[in-house]
Design a protein around this motif. Structure first.
Motif, mmCIF file in Angstrom:
data_model
loop_
_atom_site.group_PDB
_atom_site.id
_atom_site.type_symbol
_atom_site.label_atom_id
_atom_site.label_comp_id
_atom_site.label_asym_id
_atom_site.label_seq_id
_atom_site.Cartn_x
_atom_site.Cartn_y
_atom_site.Cartn_z
ATOM 1 N N ALA A 156 40.289 -3.150 55.277
ATOM 2 C CA ALA A 156 41.808 -3.772 55.603
ATOM 3 C C ALA A 156 42.227 -3.503 56.719
ATOM 4 O O ALA A 156 42.939 -4.370 57.247
ATOM 5 C CB ALA A 156 42.439 -3.044 54.354
ATOM 6 N N ARG A 157 42.162 -2.175 57.306
ATOM 7 C CA ARG A 157 42.629 -2.000 58.655
ATOM 8 C C ARG A 157 41.782 -2.941 59.732
ATOM 9 O O ARG A 157 42.478 -3.125 60.665
ATOM 10 C CB ARG A 157 42.632 -0.587 58.861
ATOM 11 N N VAL A 158 40.652 -2.882 59.579
ATOM 12 C CA VAL A 158 40.009 -3.495 60.459
ATOM 13 C C VAL A 158 40.354 -4.992 60.528
ATOM 14 O O VAL A 158 40.486 -5.712 61.567
ATOM 15 C CB VAL A 158 38.477 -3.552 60.437
ATOM 16 N N LYS A 164 45.290 -9.067 64.349
ATOM 17 C CA LYS A 164 46.538 -8.855 65.701
ATOM 18 C C LYS A 164 45.761 -9.109 66.957
ATOM 19 O O LYS A 164 46.595 -9.746 67.805
ATOM 20 C CB LYS A 164 46.896 -7.207 65.550
ATOM 21 N N MET A 165 44.578 -9.053 66.948
ATOM 22 C CA MET A 165 43.816 -9.231 68.212
ATOM 23 C C MET A 165 43.699 -10.847 68.427
ATOM 24 O O MET A 165 44.038 -11.252 69.625
ATOM 25 C CB MET A 165 42.330 -8.758 68.270
ATOM 26 N N LYS A 167 45.860 -12.913 67.182
ATOM 27 C CA LYS A 167 47.329 -13.235 67.259
ATOM 28 C C LYS A 167 47.745 -13.276 68.897
ATOM 29 O O LYS A 167 48.121 -13.903 69.362
ATOM 30 C CB LYS A 167 48.362 -12.761 66.485
ATOM 31 N N ASP A 168 47.145 -11.946 69.455
ATOM 32 C CA ASP A 168 47.557 -11.749 70.873
ATOM 33 C C ASP A 168 46.906 -12.608 71.732
ATOM 34 O O ASP A 168 47.385 -12.930 72.700
ATOM 35 C CB ASP A 168 47.172 -10.306 71.013
ATOM 36 N N THR A 169 45.646 -12.813 71.385
ATOM 37 C CA THR A 169 44.704 -13.565 72.222
ATOM 38 C C THR A 169 45.312 -15.075 72.325
ATOM 39 O O THR A 169 45.421 -15.562 73.338
ATOM 40 C CB THR A 169 43.487 -13.675 71.781
ATOM 41 N N GLU A 170 45.933 -15.541 71.047
ATOM 42 C CA GLU A 170 46.484 -16.966 71.007
ATOM 43 C C GLU A 170 47.737 -17.154 71.821
ATOM 44 O O GLU A 170 47.916 -18.037 72.458
ATOM 45 C CB GLU A 170 46.704 -17.283 69.472
ATOM 46 N N LYS A 171 48.567 -15.941 71.610
ATOM 47 C CA LYS A 171 49.810 -15.795 72.543
ATOM 48 C C LYS A 171 49.578 -16.064 73.882
ATOM 49 O O LYS A 171 50.140 -16.584 74.869
ATOM 50 C CB LYS A 171 50.564 -14.639 72.117
#
Length: 187
Positions: A156-158, A164-165, A167-171
């Motif tokens: 779950a944490r991974v 998140k990674m 999403k950050d990359t897409e941003k």
């Protein structure tokens, strides 16, 4: 293999390597204080080490065989049952490349360098005791229980971390290409 499993494997490997790299250097036991080969072998017997290593090797072989077969089937989508059987037999043969008896033989000088004769004697006595034998029997069961508790939390944490990674990359405007819904959440 799903991307989050790859991430778990990589995170585990990285943390293991880091832990080993940060482990304090130990001083070797002076030769006069080292256990004999026979004493180390008695410790291995008390610990049922050969049986445990054999079981571990079989489990690792089965897991590796399954993962490699999945990878091979992706690369060879039309793989015949005959080819799969040949691969299976080859993997079984690979398990015998480094027999457990040889691994244990290689472990003896390591134990001698890092454990004194009195350490080996005391640990052998513990494993020969009812409590030591109980620990040997219960350890694999406890590990199964621990893994059943910990692995879902890690997954779950991974998954959250990978999401998140992504999403950050897409941003940042970099193109993202993932194939797993677990690692490619809806925007």
């Amino acid at each position: 293999m799903k991307p989050y499993r790859i991430c778990i494997t990589l995170l585990f490997a990285a943390s293991s390597i880091a832990a080993i790299a940060q482990a304090p250097a130990t001083t070797e036991i002076p030769a006069a204080d080292q256990a004999s080969r026979e004493e180390v072998l008695q410790l291995f017997t008390a610990m049922h080490l050969e049986k445990q290593m054999d079981q571990m090797m079989r489990l690792m072989n089965a897991n590796m065989k399954q993962q490699m077969l999945v990878t091979l089937q992706r690369q060879m989508p039309g793989m015949s049952s005959e080819q799969a059987a040949k691969f299976d037999a080859g993997m079984d043969g690979a398990m015998n490349l480094f027999p457990v008896s040889e691994i244990l033989d290689d472990c003896i000088p390591v134990y001698q360098r890092h454990m004194s004769k009195s350490d080996v004697t005391a640990i052998s006595a513990f494993y020969a005791s009812p409590a030591g034998q109980h620990l040997l029997v219960q350890s694999p069961l406890m590990m199964q229980d621990i893994m059943a508790t910990v692995v879902p939390k890690i997954n779950a944490r991974v998954q959250d971390y990978v999401a998140k990674m992504v999403k950050d990359t897409e941003k940042s405007g970099a193109p993202v290409s993932t194939s797993s819904p677990a690692t490619n959440p809806q925007k």
